[in-house]
Design an enzyme around this catalytic site. Structure first.
Site, PDB file in Angstrom:
ATOM      1  N   GLU A   1     -85.489  -7.949 -86.522  1.00  0.00           N
ATOM      2  CA  GLU A   1     -84.540  -8.180 -85.423  1.00  0.00           C
ATOM      3  C   GLU A   1     -83.264  -8.766 -86.030  1.00  0.00           C
ATOM      4  O   GLU A   1     -82.871  -9.890 -85.741  1.00  0.00           O
ATOM      5  CB  GLU A   1     -85.126  -9.098 -84.351  1.00  0.00           C
ATOM      6  CG  GLU A   1     -85.707 -10.399 -84.876  1.00  0.00           C
ATOM      7  CD  GLU A   1     -85.930 -11.412 -83.769  1.00  0.00           C
ATOM      8  OE1 GLU A   1     -85.269 -11.322 -82.722  1.00  0.00           O
ATOM      9  OE2 GLU A   1     -86.776 -12.295 -83.967  1.00  0.00           O
TER      10      GLU A   1
ATOM     11  N   GLU B   1     -74.568  -8.405 -88.585  1.00  0.00           N
ATOM     12  CA  GLU B   1     -75.349  -9.481 -89.208  1.00  0.00           C
ATOM     13  C   GLU B   1     -76.087  -8.962 -90.441  1.00  0.00           C
ATOM     14  O   GLU B   1     -77.070  -9.546 -90.875  1.00  0.00           O
ATOM     15  CB  GLU B   1     -76.302 -10.106 -88.188  1.00  0.00           C
ATOM     16  CG  GLU B   1     -75.553 -10.870 -87.096  1.00  0.00           C
ATOM     17  CD  GLU B   1     -76.458 -11.602 -86.123  1.00  0.00           C
ATOM     18  OE1 GLU B   1     -77.688 -11.651 -86.362  1.00  0.00           O
ATOM     19  OE2 GLU B   1     -75.943 -12.137 -85.119  1.00  0.00           O
TER      20      GLU B   1
END
Length: 651
Positions: free
Chosen positions: A451, A460
């Site tokens: 995730e 990210e």
């Protein structure tokens, strides 16, 4: 507070309704009549006698050398809190600072400065500036801009009529109608996008197209002035509004825009037919008789009362609306417990959604061979929500799992060990305190679960992390997610732009922000930017990307100002199961991600028929990844964040 008491709404969510009044020397009586008797929350009142003209004042004769301005009483007639809470000043409507008549122009400039100085002295929260008299407003804007430089916290609301554009009009005799947004845009550009310059929209009986109206929700609209002649009459003789007007007013309520009623009553409501309980408002027959606009106020209150309470998710997100946050850097930084806690509350993401696709995958992966043990690796395990979801999926399918929980944050590893012991998972779950890119696994995974997605998908560094971890996945192994795509769309976002501008530096204009978008206008549908797929077995592995996009604004929208770009993502978890925040396909009731916002140093004005061309780059270096962006049409902007000088993500 007739619009404020509403079941299921917090006090901070109250909405207020004011009334536009004529000049009155007796301000206490004006407030008593309109607030105590009429039920309004504030008055929009002239501060100075409309007959006053500086050129008519004969200094030294009439005034003995010390003229007293003909204002509505001294500052002592009301308490400071009454002035501040219940009075919005209305600058004299006769002023015309761009008049060809020099006397009128000079009188206008002097009066404007005198009235705003008086309002400033009274500590009013806002003053209403009259609408520019013509398309040319340079001198008016110059004077206002001068005033803004020395103003305290008071706002100046420029009155702008909601007028039809030429494209909206079906009347062949109305081809000279101007787009009122153009009037506002010209004025605010001359005033350098000053944050204390806002808008009060005059809502008339006819409205522009829905797309044209939508532009205003990204602008700094503080009030909507609704004229009584915009109201229709219902079957019982009460004032009401058209469906389009009702939808617009509801939009104003949702964006905390104050309502002001203006004009003389054009409805005569029979006293014997009044049903005061219908609107659930605290009023009586005497007050309705006393104030001529009370029936209009009751109707506005009724529109507010019938709105549904905010859903729990939106109530949770209230404090984040239009608030700029720096994106997380979970690879470079170790997340704190509070951050984990916030994300773990998203039950839609962890339990209902991720578990669903894990159940499907486990069933597909091992078919009916219940004796087969599937090796599942959670890379970036955090405090264990994906570990829990994986084991619940195994339990539901009756399949055997061997789970490796890989986490680089030593603080989160402590929590993982505690969780495993608490749940009795010691024989099933192995905790690895290591960066996934550097772990030498004792065996390879059937399923790799992560995730690592940010608001823009790859921001990210999910591509870099999963590419690095791919060597621990079997050749026929499955990655969750299997792919993800970023999206952008141009937006009008006056508040966000001014918040970035307030920092007065280049760095903040070249930084991408996570934002719960609210007071924005979405100017065109989203378009895809970058896509990443896992596992990635291509021979030329590069996570650098470049995309040129073209956005077209519809003709009925009219011109608009682009302050930046909203970014989203959509991820394919497994087969047809998606998760994301791209507006047209967004996962319902999920709050783990807000949109990302890429600002423009200089906002770009776009017109129908003149496409907006945008360029986005994803750049990679030895120790960082960064984005660069620019506009190349209808004008060229600077390339933002060149070489990652202002904003980057550390590897």
């Amino acid at each position: 507070m007739p619009l404020g008491d509403k079941a299921g709404w917090e006090k901070s969510e109250s909405r207020y309704c004011g009334v536009e009044t004529e000049f009155d020397n007796d301000m206490p009586q004006l407030l008593s009549f309109n607030l105590s008797s009429g039920g309004f929350d504030f008055v929009l009142a002239p501060l100075m006698n409309p007959t006053y003209r500086p050129s008519l004042m004969e200094k030294g004769k009439t005034c003995g050398g010390s003229c007293v301005l003909p204002v509505a009483g001294s500052d002592l007639v009301l308490s400071p809190s009454q002035w501040s809470s219940h009075v919005v000043g209305k600058i004299s409507s006769w002023i015309d600072l761009d008049s060809e008549d020099e006397t009128l122009r000079m009188d206008s400039e002097i009066t404007l400065k005198q009235e705003i100085a008086w309002a400033n002295h009274l500590s009013l929260q806002a003053c209403l500036l009259p609408s520019p008299k013509g398309a040319s407003c340079a001198n008016y804007a110059r004077c206002v801009n001068q005033i803004l430089q020395g103003l305290n916290s008071m706002q100046l609301w420029l009155r702008i009529p909601l007028m039809k554009t030429e494209e909206d009009s079906t009347d062949i005799n109305s081809i000279n109608l101007i787009d009122s947004w153009e009037l506002w845009n010209s004025f605010r550009l001359l005033c350098e996008h000053h944050s204390q310059l806002a808008i009060a929209l005059d809502v008339l009986s006819s409205l522009p197209s829905a797309n044209s109206l939508g532009r205003w929700f990204g602008e700094s609209v503080r009030a909507a002035i609704i004229h009584t002649d915009s109201f229709l009459t219902n079957a019982r003789g009460y004032p009401c509004l058209s469906k389009r007007h009702q939808k617009l007013i509801t939009g104003f309520f949702n964006h905390s825009i104050q309502i002001v009623l203006s004009g003389k009553p054009v409805h005569s409501v029979p006293m014997e037919s009044l049903d005061l309980s219908a609107n659930h408002l605290d009023c009586n027959v005497e007050s309705v008789q006393r104030h001529p606009l009370r029936s209009y106020l009751d109707y506005v209150g009724y529109l507010f009362q019938r709105m549904d309470p905010l859903p729990e998710q939106e109530r949770f997100e209230l404090g984040y609306r239009d608030f700029l946050q720096s994106p997380l850097q979970p690879l470079m930084d170790n997340l704190e417990a509070q951050t984990y806690e916030t994300f773990e509350k998203d039950s839609v993401k962890y339990i209902q959604y991720l578990k669903e696709q894990l159940v499907k995958l486990v069933l597909d992966r091992v078919l009916m061979k219940s004796t087969v043990t599937t090796v599942l690796m959670v890379v970036g395990a955090g405090r264990g929500p994906l570990v829990r979801a994986s084991l619940q999926a195994a339990e539901e399918t009756g399949r055997k799992l061997k789970v490796y929980a890989v986490e680089k944050n030593p603080n989160a590893v402590v929590t993982l060990h505690s969780l495993v012991k608490l749940e009795g998972w010691e024989d099933i779950v192995t905790i690895i305190s290591c960066d996934m890119r550097h772990w030498d696994a004792p065996e390879k995974a059937d399923i790799l679960v992560s995730e690592l997605l940010g608001s823009f998908g790859d921001n990210e560094l999910s591509p870099e992390c999963l590419d690095g971890a791919q060597r621990i996945l079997k050749q026929d192994g499955i990655s969750i997610p299997s792919s993800y795509t970023s999206f952008i769309q141009p937006v009008t976002a006056s508040k966000l732009y001014n918040d970035v501008k307030a920092h007065k530096d280049l760095v903040h204009f070249e930084t991408a922000y996570v934002v719960k978008l609210h007071n924005v206008a979405l100017l065109a549908p989203c378009q895809p930017v970058f896509t990443f797929t896992h596992p990635n077995y291509t021979t030329k592995k590069s996570n650098q990307r470049y995309k040129k996009l073209q956005f077209d604004i519809t003709n009925d929208t009219g011109s608009a100002m682009v302050h930046g770009f909203a970014g989203y993502f959509d991820a394919e978890l497994y087969k047809d199961i998606h998760l994301g925040i791209e507006p047209s396909t967004a996962t319902p009731n999920m709050f783990s991600w807000f949109a990302i916002f890429f600002p423009l140093r200089t906002p770009v004005c776009i017109h129908p028929g003149s496409p907006l061309e945008v360029n986005f780059w994803r750049c990679c270096g030895p120790s960082k990844v960064w984005y660069e962006w620019c506009v190349t049409s209808p004008v060229s902007s600077a390339i933002h964040n060149s070489n990652g000088r202002s904003y980057w993500v550390g590897l």
